[in-house]
Write an enzyme that holds these catalytic residues in place. Structure first.
Site, mmCIF file in Angstrom:
data_model
loop_
_atom_site.group_PDB
_atom_site.id
_atom_site.type_symbol
_atom_site.label_atom_id
_atom_site.label_comp_id
_atom_site.label_asym_id
_atom_site.label_seq_id
_atom_site.Cartn_x
_atom_site.Cartn_y
_atom_site.Cartn_z
ATOM 1 N N THR A 1 23.195 28.919 -0.085
ATOM 2 C CA THR A 1 24.069 28.595 -1.207
ATOM 3 C C THR A 1 23.509 29.161 -2.510
ATOM 4 O O THR A 1 24.268 29.554 -3.398
ATOM 5 C CB THR A 1 24.283 27.077 -1.340
ATOM 6 O OG1 THR A 1 23.020 26.407 -1.322
ATOM 7 C CG2 THR A 1 25.125 26.546 -0.205
ATOM 8 N N GLU B 1 20.316 25.618 1.807
ATOM 9 C CA GLU B 1 20.099 25.632 0.360
ATOM 10 C C GLU B 1 19.772 27.052 -0.113
ATOM 11 O O GLU B 1 20.206 27.479 -1.186
ATOM 12 C CB GLU B 1 18.969 24.665 -0.033
ATOM 13 C CG GLU B 1 19.280 23.197 0.225
ATOM 14 C CD GLU B 1 20.188 22.571 -0.815
ATOM 15 O OE1 GLU B 1 20.848 23.293 -1.577
ATOM 16 O OE2 GLU B 1 20.244 21.328 -0.867
ATOM 17 N N HIS C 1 27.807 19.908 -9.065
ATOM 18 C CA HIS C 1 28.273 21.258 -8.760
ATOM 19 C C HIS C 1 29.784 21.289 -8.526
ATOM 20 O O HIS C 1 30.504 22.092 -9.125
ATOM 21 C CB HIS C 1 27.550 21.808 -7.528
ATOM 22 C CG HIS C 1 26.065 21.840 -7.674
ATOM 23 N ND1 HIS C 1 25.211 22.083 -6.612
ATOM 24 C CD2 HIS C 1 25.270 21.651 -8.755
ATOM 25 C CE1 HIS C 1 23.957 22.044 -7.037
ATOM 26 N NE2 HIS C 1 23.978 21.778 -8.328
ATOM 27 N N GLU D 1 23.545 17.278 -6.627
ATOM 28 C CA GLU D 1 24.539 18.151 -6.014
ATOM 29 C C GLU D 1 25.956 17.805 -6.464
ATOM 30 O O GLU D 1 26.825 18.689 -6.561
ATOM 31 C CB GLU D 1 24.445 18.040 -4.488
ATOM 32 C CG GLU D 1 23.207 18.677 -3.884
ATOM 33 C CD GLU D 1 23.347 20.180 -3.730
ATOM 34 O OE1 GLU D 1 24.488 20.663 -3.598
ATOM 35 O OE2 GLU D 1 22.313 20.872 -3.741
ATOM 36 N N HIS E 1 16.139 22.710 -4.572
ATOM 37 C CA HIS E 1 16.344 21.853 -3.401
ATOM 38 C C HIS E 1 15.834 22.528 -2.130
ATOM 39 O O HIS E 1 15.275 21.864 -1.251
ATOM 40 C CB HIS E 1 17.829 21.503 -3.262
ATOM 41 C CG HIS E 1 18.377 20.721 -4.419
ATOM 42 N ND1 HIS E 1 19.720 20.616 -4.692
ATOM 43 C CD2 HIS E 1 17.746 20.004 -5.383
ATOM 44 C CE1 HIS E 1 19.893 19.857 -5.765
ATOM 45 N NE2 HIS E 1 18.711 19.483 -6.199
ATOM 46 N N ASP F 1 19.665 25.044 -9.157
ATOM 47 C CA ASP F 1 19.532 23.753 -8.471
ATOM 48 C C ASP F 1 19.288 23.959 -6.979
ATOM 49 O O ASP F 1 18.421 23.321 -6.371
ATOM 50 C CB ASP F 1 20.794 22.911 -8.641
ATOM 51 C CG ASP F 1 20.873 22.193 -9.984
ATOM 52 O OD1 ASP F 1 19.933 22.333 -10.782
ATOM 53 O OD2 ASP F 1 21.887 21.507 -10.213
ATOM 54 N N GLU F 2 20.092 24.836 -6.379
ATOM 55 C CA GLU F 2 19.975 25.071 -4.934
ATOM 56 C C GLU F 2 18.592 25.619 -4.582
ATOM 57 O O GLU F 2 18.029 25.267 -3.536
ATOM 58 C CB GLU F 2 21.065 26.050 -4.460
ATOM 59 C CG GLU F 2 22.488 25.680 -4.832
ATOM 60 C CD GLU F 2 23.025 24.470 -4.093
ATOM 61 O OE1 GLU F 2 22.243 23.724 -3.481
ATOM 62 O OE2 GLU F 2 24.253 24.255 -4.137
ATOM 63 N N TRP G 1 21.449 19.434 -17.007
ATOM 64 C CA TRP G 1 22.762 19.869 -17.481
ATOM 65 C C TRP G 1 23.842 19.014 -16.818
ATOM 66 O O TRP G 1 23.645 18.503 -15.723
ATOM 67 C CB TRP G 1 22.995 21.354 -17.188
ATOM 68 C CG TRP G 1 23.042 21.737 -15.733
ATOM 69 C CD1 TRP G 1 22.022 22.216 -14.968
ATOM 70 C CD2 TRP G 1 24.183 21.682 -14.860
ATOM 71 N NE1 TRP G 1 22.438 22.449 -13.685
ATOM 72 C CE2 TRP G 1 23.758 22.139 -13.581
ATOM 73 C CE3 TRP G 1 25.513 21.300 -15.021
ATOM 74 C CZ2 TRP G 1 24.621 22.220 -12.483
ATOM 75 C CZ3 TRP G 1 26.374 21.374 -13.928
ATOM 76 C CH2 TRP G 1 25.928 21.826 -12.686
ATOM 77 N N GLU H 1 31.162 22.508 -1.885
ATOM 78 C CA GLU H 1 30.425 21.562 -2.726
ATOM 79 C C GLU H 1 31.134 20.209 -2.782
ATOM 80 O O GLU H 1 30.489 19.156 -2.820
ATOM 81 C CB GLU H 1 30.268 22.118 -4.148
ATOM 82 C CG GLU H 1 29.442 23.391 -4.270
ATOM 83 C CD GLU H 1 27.941 23.160 -4.123
ATOM 84 O OE1 GLU H 1 27.518 21.986 -4.008
ATOM 85 O OE2 GLU H 1 27.189 24.149 -4.128
#
Length: 333
Positions: free
Chosen positions: A173, A170, A120, A117, A206, A202-203, A39, A82
């Site tokens: 967040t 991570e 974000h 990242e 990661h 995503d976090e 995305w 971020e």
């Protein structure tokens, strides 16, 4: 991957990081996605090329107008965190005992992680700008200060401490963005909920990567990794935005108010801190690690007892009930 002996001598991190190199190169795709399949911020934001652009902005602002003040404050703090990505990338490139070859596992991981990242802050920054609720100049001043001030997170340049820190952060967040998503949806802002939801995902990916790095290191250097974990938890895991400030205010003051807002809304609390520690203890099977020396065993004992101790402290914490008025947020809705 090559075999390494257990209980390597102290200071053997370079050997361990060389041991991790093939994993970083060959298994990164499990934790990172192809760029063309990911995305992008434009997937969620009003499209200026469409005739409906201004209608879409009006809808976005109407939804944003209903968000509670504390929720907007947490969203701004999360976004500034971020946006301080340059600090985090430079910090990761300074880790010692890793091969700094641009095509090596570590540098390729850092660049790919940074690229993911980076989306974000881009997404949330544009949302805040379009929402009409934010004094963007004050927001931008805080962002510049946070990058300028840097951070002191207690890891030094030690790869083990850095991996432990990033594993924890991570996960933290992920919790924060996920909770903001849930509260945004509850307050009628479905677009923001979607945005924070994809960021949280995503976090989580990661976090799994950094946790896996630690798991691999525990196999070949258990005592040193265990001691590093204990040291990080004794110092306490500090947030990357701990120096957050507003214009004309001392370093760190805005972070304290941002943290209070997050705790008032149950977005990120002392209990979440304990839960993350429990998750790391379980994922790394701390209670089952073998081959520890005496210091490693003492470190393990401390880590296993720590959650209960922290829970007792969390029960006694008092959170200010009154909202703090940030310079970032316009008073009117």
């Amino acid at each position: 991957m090559q075999e390494l002996p257990l209980n390597l001598p102290e200071g053997s991190r370079k050997e361990v990081m060389s041991y991790l190199e093939p994993f970083m190169l060959n298994e990164m795709s499990e934790y990172l996605k192809p760029v063309d399949e990911m995305w992008q911020p434009a997937d969620f934001l009003p499209d200026a090329s469409r005739d409906t652009f201004f209608d879409e902005i009006r809808d976005l602002q109407e939804s944003a107008r209903e968000l509670p003040y504390d929720l907007v404050a947490v969203l701004v703090g999360d976004t500034i965190t971020e946006e301080a990505l340059p600090t985090y990338e430079s910090w990761l490139t300074m880790v010692e005992d890793v091969e700094k070859n641009e095509q090596g596992g570590w540098m390729r991981w850092v660049r790919a992680w940074t690229a993911e990242e980076n989306r974000h802050g881009d997404l949330l920054n544009k949302y805040l700008y379009l929402s009409g609720r934010i004094d963007m100049r004050q927001f931008e001043i805080s962002t510049q200060y946070l990058i300028k001030d840097g951070f002191d997170i207690g890891t030094g340049a030690d790869p083990y401490r850095n991996f432990i820190y990033t594993s924890f952060q991570e996960l933290a967040t992920n919790v924060s963005h996920r909770r903001v998503a849930g509260l945004s949806k509850k307050n009628g802002d479905k677009l923001l909920a979607k945005m924070c939801g994809v960021i949280a995902a995503d976090e989580a990916r990661h976090a799994k990567a950094y946790m896996s790095f630690v798991s691999h290191a525990l196999v070949v250097d258990p005592s040193e990794v265990m001691i590093a974990f204990e040291d990080m938890m004794r110092k306490k895991i500090v947030m990357p935005a701990q120096f957050l400030r507003e214009s004309g205010e001392p370093q760190g003051e805005a972070f304290a108010h941002f943290s209070d807002a997050a705790q008032r809304l149950n977005i990120y609390t002392a209990i979440d801190y304990v839960d993350i520690l429990k998750e790391l203890n379980a994922d790394w099977k701390i209670d089952q690690v073998s081959g520890l020396n005496e210091k490693g065993e003492k470190a393990r004992d401390y880590l296993m007892r720590l959650p209960d101790r922290l829970l007792r402290l969390a029960d006694r914490m008092k959170i200010p009930e009154k909202e703090y008025k940030f310079k970032w947020i316009y008073d009117h809705k």
